[in-house]
Design an enzyme around this catalytic site. Structure first.
Site, mmCIF file in Angstrom:
data_model
loop_
_atom_site.group_PDB
_atom_site.id
_atom_site.type_symbol
_atom_site.label_atom_id
_atom_site.label_comp_id
_atom_site.label_asym_id
_atom_site.label_seq_id
_atom_site.Cartn_x
_atom_site.Cartn_y
_atom_site.Cartn_z
ATOM 1 N N ASN A 113 0.821 -1.215 0.000
ATOM 2 C CA ASN A 113 0.000 0.000 0.000
ATOM 3 C C ASN A 113 0.856 1.267 0.000
ATOM 4 O OD1 ASN A 113 -1.966 -1.887 0.198
ATOM 5 N ND2 ASN A 113 -2.696 -1.310 2.240
ATOM 6 N N THR A 158 -18.018 37.793 -30.003
ATOM 7 C CA THR A 158 -18.676 37.328 -28.789
ATOM 8 C C THR A 158 -19.952 36.649 -29.277
ATOM 9 O OG1 THR A 158 -19.983 39.321 -28.443
ATOM 10 C CG2 THR A 158 -17.806 39.305 -27.436
ATOM 11 N N HIS A 159 -20.376 35.608 -28.604
ATOM 12 C CA HIS A 159 -21.523 34.798 -29.071
ATOM 13 C C HIS A 159 -21.284 34.305 -30.495
ATOM 14 C CE1 HIS A 159 -23.773 36.660 -25.676
ATOM 15 N NE2 HIS A 159 -23.088 37.734 -26.040
ATOM 16 N N SER A 281 -11.516 12.179 -47.637
ATOM 17 C CA SER A 281 -12.743 11.402 -47.559
ATOM 18 C C SER A 281 -12.639 10.265 -48.556
ATOM 19 C CB SER A 281 -13.922 12.309 -47.893
ATOM 20 O OG SER A 281 -14.995 11.563 -48.432
ATOM 21 N N TYR A 321 -6.800 1.576 3.067
ATOM 22 C CA TYR A 321 -6.620 1.078 1.696
ATOM 23 C C TYR A 321 -7.826 0.272 1.245
ATOM 24 C CZ TYR A 321 -5.010 -1.457 -2.369
ATOM 25 O OH TYR A 321 -4.911 -1.976 -3.639
#
Ligand code: ARG
Length: 451
Positions: A113, A158-159, A281, A321
């Site tokens: 331990n 922003t946003h 792809s 433990y």
């Protein structure tokens, strides 16, 4: 018949389940386990007893044998067998095979331990420092990208909507600073890892005069965890702190990746990723996809999951433990692997990224200058709120302006013209110096114990 170390014939299915991934994961702990054992045996040999557990020359023999095990493991010749269960018993088996009775003495006054707790902490310290180095390298790449492109105007958002004039330099160094600030989280995890639980044994100490501060000194820990019961409970807590810190690092990296994905979309076209960093792809011949950055996002999600697992594992665990703790090892190793690979791959992608300055300038629309227009009215004496309403009520009067002039007009600390690259460089330098100092100290402690 030769006895196994714990001499317990466990049902094979139960054994396999309880051993879990230890034989694989513990391979990362071999050197740290040998280092911990070397310190423990050295301390045992210095204990003031009428009849020493091991003598100083015996301790030297053990250290030599441990150094040999480290060499074998570096050559890929160390193995953890299923009936060893873990690295600790594999090392003890090898020491006993090589040294006979002396090998059987090394575990005196110690439990797996406290042994595993030490191994994990030494390993964590090493890994955190490496991760910090990689984090600084990524921040430096962003700073260099920002410096190379310079004050090319970028629509600040922003946003996600166009907001105010910004610059590529401000974008890049802003992300760099967020990343550098994550050093605080990693350093907190480092400070917790830098405490020595050795000598707590199974979590309650032993009736032997162990010198716990001696192993702290030999192993180079900042201090000993004083209370033995506390030391046993600290296992898992310290792993959880690290996993949470790494989850936060990953969240910051994920935002960077998201910006890079957006801004390299053809509709934005501000940045370009090298073709060889994009994947195609199987059906659409025109595709060059930023899969690498998408996977950064998904890794951040996985990392947050690991943090949740670590915290959930801890909250219902009784003191002392419990075997649950073994699984914490898996969590921090996985979280660390995720974070370190991501840091390295992002540094590479940033270094290869280019900027299309014309596309950045083309993206400016009259609205982006609205706040600047209102502030010019303020400069003429109009109160701010009146200027704001005047502009808002007549948005149709806004016109295209020169984005470079707008960028040049802002000069206070941290804005488009107020970015001090020296601040970043000095911070990077100081961080790298502190990392190197501690890496060297850890390596020196290991070398001194395993020569
Ligand atoms: N592999 C174990 C772990 O990581 C070692 C400690 C085992 N201790 C015990 N009491 N069963 O936790």
């Amino acid at each position: 018949m030769k006895k196994t170390i714990t001499d317990n014939k466990v049902d094979p299915d139960i054994l396999a389940f309880t051993v879990g991934q230890d034989p694989v994961l513990d391979m990362r702990l071999v050197e740290w386990d040998c280092m911990g054992t070397a310190a423990h045996v050295t301390m045992l040999s210095e204990m003031k007893l009428k009849k020493p557990v091991v003598t100083k020359s015996e301790a030297a023999k053990v250290r030599k044998e441990l150094a040999k095990i480290v060499r074998l493991s570096r050559e890929g010749k160390f193995e953890i067998r299923v009936d060893d269960q873990d690295v600790h018993m594999a090392v003890e088996r090898m020491l006993t095979d090589a040294l006979g009775d002396l090998g059987k003495k090394i575990h005196t006054g110690r439990s797996r331990n406290d042994q595993v707790a030490v191994d994990v902490r030494l390993h964590m310290k090493d890994e955190i420092l490496r991760a910090e180095g990689e984090l600084v390298a990524l921040a430096a790449e962003l700073r260099k990208f920002g410096l190379a492109v310079g004050a090319v105007p970028l629509v600040g958002r922003t946003h996600l909507q166009p907001a105010m004039p910004s610059s590529v330099e401000m974008w890049a160094t802003g992300h760099a600073e967020m990343i550098m600030d994550q050093l605080h989280n990693l350093e907190a995890a480092y400070s917790l890892a830098d405490l020595n639980p050795l000598g707590s044994a199974a979590g309650y100490g032993v009736p032997l005069p162990l010198d716990r501060s001696r192993t702290t000194e030999l192993l180079g820990f900042a201090r000993t965890i004083h209370n033995c019961f506390g030391a046993s409970m600290a296992r898992g807590e310290c792993e959880a702190s690290l996993v949470c810190a790494l989850a936060q690092v990953m969240a910051v990296l994920s935002r960077l990746a998201e910006d890079m994905i957006l801004f390299s979309m053809p509709e934005f076209g501000y940045f370009k990723l090298p073709r060889e960093y994009c994947t195609g792809s199987s059906i659409m011949p025109q595709k060059f996809n930023p899969d690498v950055l998408e996977l950064v996002r998904s890794k951040a999600a996985q990392s947050a999951g690991l943090a949740t697992a670590a915290l959930s594992m801890m909250h219902a665990m009784p003191g002392g433990y419990n075997r649950d703790l073994q699984d914490c090892k898996l969590l921090y190793i996985e979280a660390m692997d995720i974070a370190r690979t991501t840091l390295r791959i992002l540094a590479k992608v940033v270094a290869g990224m280019t900027c299309d300055a014309d596309a950045c300038r083309r993206a400016f629309s009259p609205g982006v200058f609205a706040t600047d227009v209102a502030l010019r009215m303020v400069a003429q004496g109009t109160p701010w709120r009146d200027a704001y309403h005047e502009v808002r009520d007549h948005l149709e009067r806004l016109v295209d302006e020169d984005p470079d002039r707008a960028v040049a007009a802002k000069s206070h600390e941290g804005t488009t013209m107020g970015i001090d690259h020296e601040v970043y460089r000095k911070r990077e330098e100081a961080a790298l110096e502190s990392i190197a100092k501690r890496m060297n100290a850890l390596a020196a402690a290991k070398k001194a114990l395993l020569k």
